[in-house]
Design a protein around this motif. Structure first.
Motif, PDB file in Angstrom:
ATOM      1  N   LYS A 253      -4.252 -21.673 -11.362  1.00 57.60           N
ATOM      2  CA  LYS A 253      -5.176 -22.172 -12.665  1.00 57.60           C
ATOM      3  C   LYS A 253      -6.865 -21.862 -12.030  1.00 57.60           C
ATOM      4  CE  LYS A 253      -2.503 -25.944 -14.521  1.00 57.60           C
ATOM      5  NZ  LYS A 253      -2.418 -27.196 -14.767  1.00 57.60           N
ATOM      6  N   CYS A 254      -7.197 -21.573 -10.819  1.00 55.12           N
ATOM      7  CA  CYS A 254      -8.923 -21.322 -10.736  1.00 55.12           C
ATOM      8  C   CYS A 254      -8.948 -19.349 -11.326  1.00 55.12           C
ATOM      9  CB  CYS A 254      -9.268 -21.422  -9.270  1.00 55.12           C
ATOM     10  SG  CYS A 254      -8.984 -23.506  -8.740  1.00 55.12           S
ATOM     11  N   ASP A 255     -10.001 -19.569 -11.260  1.00 53.24           N
ATOM     12  CA  ASP A 255     -11.011 -18.052 -11.528  1.00 53.24           C
ATOM     13  C   ASP A 255     -11.436 -16.771 -10.315  1.00 53.24           C
ATOM     14  OD1 ASP A 255     -12.833 -19.525 -11.851  1.00 53.24           O
ATOM     15  OD2 ASP A 255     -13.074 -18.109 -14.059  1.00 53.24           O
TER      16      ASP A 255
ATOM     17  N   LYS B 258      -2.597 -18.045  -3.913  1.00 61.32           N
ATOM     18  CA  LYS B 258      -2.206 -18.559  -5.260  1.00 61.32           C
ATOM     19  C   LYS B 258      -0.634 -17.736  -4.968  1.00 61.32           C
ATOM     20  CE  LYS B 258      -6.384 -17.490  -7.837  1.00 61.32           C
ATOM     21  NZ  LYS B 258      -7.393 -16.624  -8.962  1.00 61.32           N
TER      22      LYS B 258
ATOM     23  N   CYS C 183     -12.093 -21.794  -0.157  1.00 58.93           N
ATOM     24  CA  CYS C 183     -12.260 -21.156  -1.583  1.00 58.93           C
ATOM     25  C   CYS C 183     -13.679 -20.559  -2.202  1.00 58.93           C
ATOM     26  CB  CYS C 183     -12.545 -22.540  -2.491  1.00 58.93           C
ATOM     27  SG  CYS C 183     -11.171 -24.433  -2.612  1.00 58.93           S
TER      28      CYS C 183
ATOM     29  N   GLY D   9     -15.030 -20.701  -4.869  1.00 63.94           N
ATOM     30  CA  GLY D   9     -15.999 -21.054  -6.145  1.00 63.94           C
ATOM     31  C   GLY D   9     -15.828 -22.337  -6.153  1.00 63.94           C
ATOM     32  N   GLU D  10     -15.627 -22.531  -7.273  1.00 62.44           N
ATOM     33  CA  GLU D  10     -15.855 -24.338  -7.304  1.00 62.44           C
ATOM     34  C   GLU D  10     -14.632 -24.861  -8.766  1.00 62.44           C
ATOM     35  OE1 GLU D  10     -16.874 -27.562  -6.164  1.00 62.44           O
ATOM     36  OE2 GLU D  10     -16.667 -26.017  -4.120  1.00 62.44           O
ATOM     37  N   SER D  11     -13.848 -25.819  -8.522  1.00 59.80           N
ATOM     38  CA  SER D  11     -13.104 -26.308  -9.493  1.00 59.80           C
ATOM     39  C   SER D  11     -12.892 -27.905  -9.043  1.00 59.80           C
ATOM     40  CB  SER D  11     -12.209 -25.774  -9.728  1.00 59.80           C
ATOM     41  OG  SER D  11     -11.089 -26.155 -10.112  1.00 59.80           O
ATOM     42  N   LYS D  12     -13.233 -28.256 -10.058  1.00 63.08           N
ATOM     43  CA  LYS D  12     -13.023 -30.003 -10.216  1.00 63.08           C
ATOM     44  C   LYS D  12     -11.577 -30.830  -9.686  1.00 63.08           C
ATOM     45  CE  LYS D  12     -16.864 -31.543 -12.297  1.00 63.08           C
ATOM     46  NZ  LYS D  12     -18.571 -32.069 -13.164  1.00 63.08           N
ATOM     47  N   GLU D  13     -10.690 -30.348 -10.886  1.00 63.87           N
ATOM     48  CA  GLU D  13      -9.421 -30.102 -10.919  1.00 63.87           C
ATOM     49  C   GLU D  13      -8.720 -29.705  -8.900  1.00 63.87           C
ATOM     50  OE1 GLU D  13      -5.630 -28.306 -13.150  1.00 63.87           O
ATOM     51  OE2 GLU D  13      -7.451 -28.706 -13.717  1.00 63.87           O
ATOM     52  N   PHE D  14      -8.701 -28.361  -8.565  1.00 65.45           N
ATOM     53  CA  PHE D  14      -8.593 -28.010  -7.405  1.00 65.45           C
ATOM     54  C   PHE D  14      -8.552 -28.796  -6.214  1.00 65.45           C
ATOM     55  CE2 PHE D  14      -8.712 -24.955  -3.711  1.00 65.45           C
ATOM     56  CZ  PHE D  14      -7.248 -24.949  -4.089  1.00 65.45           C
ATOM     57  N   ASN D  15     -10.389 -29.272  -6.811  1.00 63.53           N
ATOM     58  CA  ASN D  15     -11.068 -29.923  -5.419  1.00 63.53           C
ATOM     59  C   ASN D  15      -9.816 -31.563  -5.318  1.00 63.53           C
ATOM     60  OD1 ASN D  15     -12.693 -28.463  -4.623  1.00 63.53           O
ATOM     61  ND2 ASN D  15     -14.032 -29.746  -5.919  1.00 63.53           N
TER      62      ASN D  15
END
Length: 75
Positions: free
Chosen positions: A23-25, A40, A58, A60-66
């Motif tokens: 789901k991360c870009d 992935k 990572c 990049g940053e993603s709150k959901e992935f964190n």
């Protein structure tokens, strides 16, 4: 860029981790020793030695992935 240590104990854990990574870009790498795998790729992650602690990097940053990383984080 961040790095976390994780442990994936079961096939279901791998599926959840890869689904969240998908789901991360941005790029997410998983590595152990000299092997680097795209987070992935479910086959790539399953091919790693899951009895060992894995390092996730990572780009990049993603709150959901964190949140997913925190679930599997090694203390």
């Amino acid at each position: 860029m961040c790095q976390k240590q994780i442990k994936l104990n079961a096939k279901e854990d791998v599926q959840e981790f890869v689904k969240a990574a998908g789901k991360c870009d941005f790029d997410i790498d998983v590595f152990y020793n000299r092997i680097i795998i795209d987070a992935k790729s479910i086959l790539g992650v399953l091919s790693m030695d899951l009895t060992q602690v894995l390092t996730v990097q990572c780009h990049g940053e993603s709150k959901e992935f964190n949140r997913t990383l925190q679930k599997f984080a090694v203390a």
